[in-house]
Design a protein around this motif. Sequence first.
Motif, PDB file in Angstrom:
ATOM      1  N   GLU A 115      -2.871   4.424   0.033  1.00  0.00           N
ATOM      2  CA  GLU A 115      -1.905   3.679  -0.757  1.00  0.00           C
ATOM      3  C   GLU A 115      -0.445   3.777  -0.267  1.00  0.00           C
ATOM      4  OE1 GLU A 115      -3.303   1.578  -3.068  1.00  0.00           O
ATOM      5  OE2 GLU A 115      -4.962   2.291  -2.918  1.00  0.00           O
ATOM      6  N   ARG A 116       0.502   2.903  -0.495  1.00  0.00           N
ATOM      7  CA  ARG A 116       1.774   3.045   0.184  1.00  0.00           C
ATOM      8  C   ARG A 116       2.406   3.963  -0.677  1.00  0.00           C
ATOM      9  NH1 ARG A 116       1.142  -2.817   0.381  1.00  0.00           N
ATOM     10  NH2 ARG A 116       2.055  -3.435   2.421  1.00  0.00           N
ATOM     11  N   TYR A 117       2.151   4.459  -1.964  1.00  0.00           N
ATOM     12  CA  TYR A 117       2.994   5.363  -2.754  1.00  0.00           C
ATOM     13  C   TYR A 117       1.739   6.353  -3.081  1.00  0.00           C
ATOM     14  CZ  TYR A 117       5.783   1.394  -2.924  1.00  0.00           C
ATOM     15  OH  TYR A 117       6.728   0.072  -2.642  1.00  0.00           O
ATOM     16  N   SER A 118       2.352   7.807  -3.183  1.00  0.00           N
ATOM     17  CA  SER A 118       1.492   9.012  -3.001  1.00  0.00           C
ATOM     18  C   SER A 118       1.182   8.959  -4.692  1.00  0.00           C
ATOM     19  CB  SER A 118       2.197  10.074  -2.900  1.00  0.00           C
ATOM     20  OG  SER A 118       3.606  10.448  -3.505  1.00  0.00           O
ATOM     21  N   TRP A 119       1.928   8.178  -5.642  1.00  0.00           N
ATOM     22  CA  TRP A 119       1.469   8.518  -7.017  1.00  0.00           C
ATOM     23  C   TRP A 119       0.432   7.240  -7.488  1.00  0.00           C
ATOM     24  CZ3 TRP A 119       6.495   6.539  -5.519  1.00  0.00           C
ATOM     25  CH2 TRP A 119       6.617   5.537  -5.989  1.00  0.00           C
ATOM     26  N   THR A 120       0.289   6.512  -6.728  1.00  0.00           N
ATOM     27  CA  THR A 120      -0.998   5.517  -6.930  1.00  0.00           C
ATOM     28  C   THR A 120      -2.576   5.700  -6.479  1.00  0.00           C
ATOM     29  OG1 THR A 120      -0.362   4.030  -4.949  1.00  0.00           O
ATOM     30  CG2 THR A 120       0.929   3.748  -6.945  1.00  0.00           C
ATOM     31  N   GLY A 121      -2.540   6.822  -5.682  1.00  0.00           N
ATOM     32  CA  GLY A 121      -3.923   6.886  -5.130  1.00  0.00           C
ATOM     33  C   GLY A 121      -3.902   8.000  -4.066  1.00  0.00           C
ATOM     34  N   GLN A 122      -5.408   8.487  -4.072  1.00  0.00           N
ATOM     35  CA  GLN A 122      -5.314   9.517  -2.995  1.00  0.00           C
ATOM     36  C   GLN A 122      -6.066   8.842  -1.752  1.00  0.00           C
ATOM     37  OE1 GLN A 122      -4.484  12.728  -2.793  1.00  0.00           O
ATOM     38  NE2 GLN A 122      -3.536  12.724  -4.882  1.00  0.00           N
ATOM     39  N   PRO A 123      -6.046   9.522  -0.467  1.00  0.00           N
ATOM     40  CA  PRO A 123      -6.797   8.872   0.736  1.00  0.00           C
ATOM     41  C   PRO A 123      -8.210   8.843   0.308  1.00  0.00           C
ATOM     42  CG  PRO A 123      -5.067  10.368   1.192  1.00  0.00           C
ATOM     43  CD  PRO A 123      -5.208  10.696  -0.123  1.00  0.00           C
ATOM     44  N   THR A 124      -8.706   7.569   1.077  1.00  0.00           N
ATOM     45  CA  THR A 124     -10.119   7.657   0.804  1.00  0.00           C
ATOM     46  C   THR A 124     -11.031   7.406   2.291  1.00  0.00           C
ATOM     47  OG1 THR A 124     -10.302   5.571   0.393  1.00  0.00           O
ATOM     48  CG2 THR A 124     -10.264   6.900  -1.403  1.00  0.00           C
ATOM     49  N   LEU A 125     -12.175   7.628   2.466  1.00  0.00           N
ATOM     50  CA  LEU A 125     -12.739   7.204   3.797  1.00  0.00           C
ATOM     51  C   LEU A 125     -13.694   5.930   3.520  1.00  0.00           C
ATOM     52  CD1 LEU A 125     -14.547  10.623   5.200  1.00  0.00           C
ATOM     53  CD2 LEU A 125     -12.744   9.074   6.199  1.00  0.00           C
ATOM     54  N   GLY A 126     -13.341   4.931   4.261  1.00  0.00           N
ATOM     55  CA  GLY A 126     -14.045   3.737   4.160  1.00  0.00           C
ATOM     56  C   GLY A 126     -13.636   2.858   3.246  1.00  0.00           C
ATOM     57  N   GLY A 127     -12.862   2.976   2.120  1.00  0.00           N
ATOM     58  CA  GLY A 127     -12.518   2.240   1.185  1.00  0.00           C
ATOM     59  C   GLY A 127     -11.460   1.406   1.507  1.00  0.00           C
ATOM     60  N   PRO A 128     -11.041   0.602   0.391  1.00  0.00           N
ATOM     61  CA  PRO A 128      -9.604  -0.443   0.866  1.00  0.00           C
ATOM     62  C   PRO A 128      -8.564   0.556   0.565  1.00  0.00           C
ATOM     63  CG  PRO A 128     -10.509  -0.865  -1.532  1.00  0.00           C
ATOM     64  CD  PRO A 128     -11.667   0.241  -0.725  1.00  0.00           C
ATOM     65  N   GLY A 129      -7.431  -0.240   1.226  1.00  0.00           N
ATOM     66  CA  GLY A 129      -6.071   0.425   1.292  1.00  0.00           C
ATOM     67  C   GLY A 129      -4.980  -0.258   1.488  1.00  0.00           C
ATOM     68  N   ASP A 130      -3.827   0.075   1.329  1.00  0.00           N
ATOM     69  CA  ASP A 130      -2.715  -0.813   1.550  1.00  0.00           C
ATOM     70  C   ASP A 130      -2.369  -0.659   3.196  1.00  0.00           C
ATOM     71  OD1 ASP A 130      -1.831  -1.476  -0.935  1.00  0.00           O
ATOM     72  OD2 ASP A 130      -0.774   0.301  -1.285  1.00  0.00           O
ATOM     73  N   PHE A 131      -2.852   0.415   3.646  1.00  0.00           N
ATOM     74  CA  PHE A 131      -2.791   0.718   5.251  1.00  0.00           C
ATOM     75  C   PHE A 131      -3.923   1.575   5.668  1.00  0.00           C
ATOM     76  CE2 PHE A 131       0.134   3.644   3.740  1.00  0.00           C
ATOM     77  CZ  PHE A 131       0.048   4.826   4.575  1.00  0.00           C
ATOM     78  N   TYR A 132      -4.252   1.691   6.959  1.00  0.00           N
ATOM     79  CA  TYR A 132      -5.223   2.599   7.244  1.00  0.00           C
ATOM     80  C   TYR A 132      -4.787   3.485   8.524  1.00  0.00           C
ATOM     81  CZ  TYR A 132      -7.665  -0.807   4.734  1.00  0.00           C
ATOM     82  OH  TYR A 132      -8.119  -1.772   3.885  1.00  0.00           O
TER      83      TYR A 132
END
Length: 240
Positions: A115-132
């Motif tokens: 996610e772009r901001y650290s308060w909106t979510g943790q990194p994930t493997l294989g999931g959707p995100g704002d960037f990769y």
Amino acid sequence: MDTIGFICERTHPVFWPVAERLAARGFDVVFFDPGERVTHAEIGDLAALVNETVRPESFAALHYADRVGVPTWNGFVPTTALSCRLVAFNALEAVGCRIPAITFEKPAGDSVARERYSWTGQPTLGGPGDFYQERVRTDPIDYKYYAVDDGRETHVRVLTTRSKLTGQTDLVSEGDVDITLAAQVRELLDRFEARALGVDFVRGEDGFYAVDVDPAPSFTGTGMERRIADSVASLTTIGA
């Protein structure tokens, strides 16, 4: 008596002992709920403000404290800027850290979604995100560097933990400080005029990569309570 405010849970395993140390030195200490707004009047009565959480309510409190000259640990600028992951990665590169390659379209290969901001979510493997980011690690271990400026020098400690991507973050052990990585973390702290930072590194086949910055680290398991108390006290007229 100087009053130091903590935006932090009262039962925090590190910052409650830090508050006890400060009280023993003659400070009055108050805690503010991380999810509640801290009023301007409450901030104005403080000798210093400590923040341990990355939340919009904290940003507002830090911004006002900086504006009226109440010393902060950390301030509005380092906390908000380094909570924006793309800004943080740019800053890490500027101090010489290597970071995994970034793309804004999900790649075909193995990648970490962020996610772009650290308060909106943790990194994930294989999931959707704002960037990769390219997954560069060779083991499921995070090397967590913690830095604290006590007003005289910057102290660095390393913990190795299981990667967040495994779903477990239990403490593995205290790690050995890599001189190059420690120098980069100190440089990042200095550039943002911060008093404390956490930086996560992972080991790739060709060395270490920085993968996260925490401008409000918990310091759990570091044993740095005295260093943190020294750092907070140095913000005030009593501790200066």
